[in-house]
Design an enzyme around this catalytic site. Sequence first.
Site, PDB file in Angstrom:
ATOM      1  NE  ARG A 107      -3.954  -1.979   2.227  1.00 37.78           N
ATOM      2  CZ  ARG A 107      -3.847  -2.901   3.176  1.00 37.78           C
ATOM      3  NH1 ARG A 107      -2.934  -2.798   4.105  1.00 37.78           N
ATOM      4  NH2 ARG A 107      -4.672  -3.908   3.190  1.00 37.78           N
ATOM      5  CE  LYS A 129      -2.362  13.609 -14.342  1.00 43.21           C
ATOM      6  NZ  LYS A 129      -2.844  14.010 -15.668  1.00 43.21           N
ATOM      7  CD  GLU A 171       4.554  17.589 -22.543  1.00 44.94           C
ATOM      8  OE1 GLU A 171       3.912  18.521 -22.036  1.00 44.94           O
ATOM      9  OE2 GLU A 171       4.025  16.542 -22.984  1.00 44.94           O
ATOM     10  CE  LYS A 210       3.202  17.900 -14.029  1.00 46.67           C
ATOM     11  NZ  LYS A 210       3.563  16.723 -14.793  1.00 46.67           N
ATOM     12  CD  GLU A 220      -5.942  16.122 -15.325  1.00 48.16           C
ATOM     13  OE1 GLU A 220      -4.753  15.841 -15.162  1.00 48.16           O
ATOM     14  OE2 GLU A 220      -6.602  15.778 -16.309  1.00 48.16           O
ATOM     15  NE  ARG A 225      -1.474  16.891 -12.653  1.00 47.00           N
ATOM     16  CZ  ARG A 225      -0.766  16.090 -11.883  1.00 47.00           C
ATOM     17  NH1 ARG A 225      -1.083  15.930 -10.623  1.00 47.00           N
ATOM     18  NH2 ARG A 225       0.278  15.429 -12.366  1.00 47.00           N
ATOM     19  CG  ASN A 229      -4.238  17.289 -20.191  1.00 48.16           C
ATOM     20  OD1 ASN A 229      -3.316  16.490 -20.283  1.00 48.16           O
ATOM     21  ND2 ASN A 229      -5.118  17.262 -19.216  1.00 48.16           N
ATOM     22  CG  HIS A 232      -1.117  16.797 -24.036  1.00 52.11           C
ATOM     23  ND1 HIS A 232      -0.430  17.994 -23.993  1.00 52.11           N
ATOM     24  CD2 HIS A 232      -0.275  15.868 -23.518  1.00 52.11           C
ATOM     25  CE1 HIS A 232       0.765  17.779 -23.461  1.00 52.11           C
ATOM     26  NE2 HIS A 232       0.889  16.496 -23.164  1.00 52.11           N
ATOM     27  CG  HIS A 236      -2.661  12.117 -25.842  1.00 54.87           C
ATOM     28  ND1 HIS A 236      -3.194  12.521 -24.644  1.00 54.87           N
ATOM     29  CD2 HIS A 236      -1.366  11.789 -25.588  1.00 54.87           C
ATOM     30  CE1 HIS A 236      -2.263  12.452 -23.706  1.00 54.87           C
ATOM     31  NE2 HIS A 236      -1.149  12.011 -24.248  1.00 54.87           N
ATOM     32  CG  HIS A 247       4.111  12.823 -25.454  1.00 53.32           C
ATOM     33  ND1 HIS A 247       2.764  12.619 -25.566  1.00 53.32           N
ATOM     34  CD2 HIS A 247       4.278  13.796 -24.519  1.00 53.32           C
ATOM     35  CE1 HIS A 247       2.133  13.429 -24.717  1.00 53.32           C
ATOM     36  NE2 HIS A 247       3.032  14.143 -24.070  1.00 53.32           N
TER      37      HIS A 247
HETATM   38 ZN    ZN Z   1       2.588  15.434 -22.483  1.00 54.04          ZN
END
Ligand code: ZN
Length: 345
Positions: A107, A129, A171, A210, A220, A225, A229, A232, A236, A247
């Site tokens: 955990r 994340k 980025e 950030k 988010e 947050r 994106n 993106h 994506h 990416h």
């Molecule tokens: Zn990214």
Amino acid sequence: MQTIQLNTKSRPSTVFCGKGALFLRGKDVFVVTDSNVYRLYKELIAEKFAGGVCVVPAGERHKNRNTLFKILDSMLEARLHRSSVVVALGGGVVGDMAGFTAALYMRGTRLIQIPTTLLAQVDSSVGGKTAIDYRGVKNVLGAFYQPERVYCDPLFFNTLPPREIKCGLGEIIKTGVLDAVVGDKIRQNADKLRDLGFLHELAADCVRFKARVVEQDETERGGLRKCLNMGHTTGHALELLYGRRSHGEYVLIGMWLESYIAEGEGVCSHEYAEEVRKTVALAEPRIPRFASPEECIRFALLDKKNEEKDKISFILPKARGEYAEYSLSAERFAEYLKLLQENRA
Ligand code: ZN
Ligand code: ADP
């Protein structure tokens, strides 16, 4: 060296950025890394970390449950306990997987991120994340799990292939569109965007930005947050459709197209959209010859940000340092995608 503090509700996290940032040493740390990073930094690992090492195969396609369980197995074999320290040494893929195993094992064990790519230093290693891909869906299983520390040391940049540098630059430019101060610094130093030292300096600025965003909206749910994106949604979808490129390059192409959406939908002025496009162009993304708007739309409709049926959610540039969330119908998106077909870079 710069120290950036990130205080979220779940756990405080400290990011060390700069030459010599990697001052960590430890007997009781368990290193998770990938085959490429291990090959390049075997001596460094042996010198600094005497605990166990788990080497996973390199590449995003291995960010799956098999690798996740491989790491968990080796953590059990190494008899890690709750207060053991797991070190994620690698790019974003290693960070995601090692972070997720650290969240799962008993955990939660202690976690330290040592990002070795520019992309991971500016983006994925900070903010907690963690995830794996599952049944073809990117990052669908995961957790928010803050590392206690992040060490962003430019020593790793010397071995990075140019493609990886460009990926991180994507980025960085995104942050420059979201944050006016970072944006000015990028525009004023456009001739230095290939200089690794300067990129590292920008990386620290991006981490600081950030950190402030994540502090206000860790999971988010508050909405802020989501600004990270930007570019993106389109990025994506194109990444899922074409693969191959990095990416960050897809994020740049996404921002380029989304600047037209912002302008066309009246979210920002023509002048500001032009400024975004000029900033994006500094990284020289190669806009792909574009053949399949239907497929691209299909992927964009799967985006986690979407809330309305048949509508696609975008984070659009509004003005310097300002952005807006905007839902667009699939039909309208198809019209903007024609710009990519016409390849009007
Ligand atoms: Zn990214
Ligand atoms: P990301 O670009 O999200 O950080 P990855 O973790 O997939 O993604 O890393 C990209 C590739 O770069 C992988 O093949 C990885 O093994 C390799 N890599 C990571 N760090 C370095 C480094 N410092 N030097 C050379 N290659 C690296």
